[in-house]
Write a protein that holds these residues in place. Structure first.
Motif, short mmCIF file in Angstrom:
data_model
loop_
_atom_site.label_atom_id
_atom_site.label_comp_id
_atom_site.label_asym_id
_atom_site.label_seq_id
_atom_site.Cartn_x
_atom_site.Cartn_y
_atom_site.Cartn_z
N ASN A 1 61.70 -12.92 12.69
CA ASN A 1 60.29 -13.25 12.90
C ASN A 1 59.60 -12.17 13.72
O ASN A 1 58.43 -11.84 13.48
CB ASN A 1 60.14 -14.60 13.59
CG ASN A 1 60.48 -15.77 12.69
OD1 ASN A 1 60.56 -15.62 11.48
ND2 ASN A 1 60.70 -16.93 13.28
N CYS A 2 60.31 -11.63 14.69
CA CYS A 2 59.72 -10.59 15.55
C CYS A 2 59.31 -9.37 14.73
O CYS A 2 58.29 -8.74 15.04
CB CYS A 2 60.72 -10.17 16.63
SG CYS A 2 60.94 -11.36 17.97
N THR A 3 60.07 -9.04 13.70
CA THR A 3 59.73 -7.86 12.90
C THR A 3 58.39 -8.02 12.20
O THR A 3 57.71 -7.04 11.89
CB THR A 3 60.82 -7.57 11.84
OG1 THR A 3 60.88 -8.64 10.89
CG2 THR A 3 62.18 -7.40 12.50
N LEU A 4 58.00 -9.28 11.96
CA LEU A 4 56.70 -9.54 11.35
C LEU A 4 55.59 -9.37 12.38
O LEU A 4 54.59 -8.70 12.14
CB LEU A 4 56.66 -10.95 10.77
CG LEU A 4 55.35 -11.39 10.11
CD1 LEU A 4 55.11 -10.59 8.83
CD2 LEU A 4 55.38 -12.88 9.81
N ASP B 1 57.16 -14.92 21.89
CA ASP B 1 56.63 -16.28 21.94
C ASP B 1 56.20 -16.76 20.55
O ASP B 1 56.49 -17.89 20.15
CB ASP B 1 55.44 -16.36 22.90
CG ASP B 1 55.86 -16.23 24.36
OD1 ASP B 1 57.07 -16.34 24.64
OD2 ASP B 1 54.98 -15.99 25.20
N LEU B 2 55.50 -15.89 19.82
CA LEU B 2 55.05 -16.26 18.48
C LEU B 2 56.24 -16.46 17.54
O LEU B 2 56.24 -17.37 16.70
CB LEU B 2 54.12 -15.18 17.93
CG LEU B 2 52.72 -15.11 18.54
CD1 LEU B 2 51.98 -13.87 18.04
CD2 LEU B 2 51.93 -16.36 18.23
N SER B 3 57.25 -15.62 17.68
CA SER B 3 58.45 -15.74 16.84
C SER B 3 59.16 -17.05 17.10
O SER B 3 59.62 -17.74 16.18
CB SER B 3 59.39 -14.56 17.09
OG SER B 3 58.75 -13.33 16.80
N LEU B 4 59.27 -17.40 18.38
CA LEU B 4 59.91 -18.67 18.75
C LEU B 4 59.09 -19.85 18.27
O LEU B 4 59.63 -20.84 17.75
CB LEU B 4 60.10 -18.72 20.26
CG LEU B 4 60.80 -19.96 20.82
CD1 LEU B 4 62.21 -20.09 20.23
CD2 LEU B 4 60.86 -19.89 22.35
N LEU B 5 57.76 -19.76 18.42
CA LEU B 5 56.88 -20.83 17.96
C LEU B 5 57.02 -21.05 16.47
O LEU B 5 57.12 -22.19 15.99
CB LEU B 5 55.42 -20.49 18.31
CG LEU B 5 54.35 -21.44 17.75
CD1 LEU B 5 54.51 -22.82 18.35
CD2 LEU B 5 52.96 -20.89 18.04
N LEU B 6 57.02 -19.96 15.71
CA LEU B 6 57.16 -20.07 14.27
C LEU B 6 58.51 -20.69 13.91
O LEU B 6 58.59 -21.55 13.02
CB LEU B 6 57.03 -18.68 13.62
CG LEU B 6 57.22 -18.62 12.10
CD1 LEU B 6 56.18 -19.46 11.39
CD2 LEU B 6 57.17 -17.17 11.62
N TYR B 7 59.55 -20.29 14.62
CA TYR B 7 60.89 -20.78 14.29
C TYR B 7 61.03 -22.28 14.56
O TYR B 7 61.44 -23.03 13.68
CB TYR B 7 61.94 -20.00 15.09
CG TYR B 7 63.35 -20.44 14.78
CD1 TYR B 7 63.80 -20.50 13.46
CD2 TYR B 7 64.22 -20.81 15.79
CE1 TYR B 7 65.08 -20.92 13.17
CE2 TYR B 7 65.51 -21.22 15.50
CZ TYR B 7 65.93 -21.27 14.19
OH TYR B 7 67.20 -21.70 13.89
#
Length: 206
Positions: free
Chosen positions: A146-149, A162-168
């Protein structure tokens, strides 16, 4: 003239060894785990479902523990392998985000057994250290992808994480709620759209 000799009949164990593979046993194990968790995973039950003897099991596995570890390893390997299907390709971020959400929610909502197995593995990880290690590895890989996005949208490492964790956690939670529900296609699409707008809105507000 001598009559042709009748070929010797192969023993049942020999037939079992050639017909059943290790994956056959692991597939059967997945059905048991999905139905009732790892406490339901018994060699005799699997053998009965597969129509073979216990001897076939020991041709492929040392013991019950080897079966459990092999099952967990295959779960981890498959979860890591499937990341390629929603790996960001470097195109438009919003388009890729929505494609990823569709894979994680719309497609996942049709696969009840997959979710049941994942929940069982996570439950087992609460009391088994090896399972916990594999769950942590899979979670980290999913979040890292997700972080790569989001690295293409923000320069703030903490915001990206934070955004990667939220999406996950949002997609995992949505899978639990939505999987197997009939006639909820519109609701699932609305949730995908809502999650995309929230995530992209968070980036825009940076």
């Amino acid at each position: 003239m001598n009559e042709a000799q009748t070929p010797k009949r192969r023993g049942r164990n020999a037939v079992e060894k050639t017909q059943l593979t290790r994956d056959d046993w692991l597939d059967a194990a997945a059905g048991e785990v999905a139905a009732g968790g790892f406490s339901q995973l018994r060699v005799m039950t699997l053998a009965k479902k597969l129509g073979v003897t216990r001897g076939s099991f020991y041709w492929h596995f040392r013991d019950h523990e080897d079966l459990v570890v092999s099952f967990l390893d295959r779960w981890r390997d498959r979860r890591l392998h499937e990341l390629q299907y929603w790996e960001p390709k470097g195109g438009d971020v919003e388009t890729e985000l929505r494609q990823i959400l569709e894979l994680l929610l719309t497609d996942a909502s049709r696969n009840i057994r997959r979710l049941q197995v994942e929940l069982a593995v996570r439950d087992y990880a609460r009391r088994n250290d090896y399972a916990a290690e594999l769950v942590t590895e899979v979670d980290a890989a999913r979040i890292r992808q997700n972080c790569t996005l989001f690295e293409r949208l923000s320069r703030d490492p903490q915001r990206i994480e934070d955004l990667s964790l939220l999406l996950y956690v949002s997609t995992i939670g949505s899978q639990v709620v939505l999987t197997g529900r009939k006639g909820e296609e519109d609701t699932i699409r609305r949730i995908e759209d809502l999650m995309a707008r929230i995530v992209l809105g968070e980036v825009a507000a940076e």
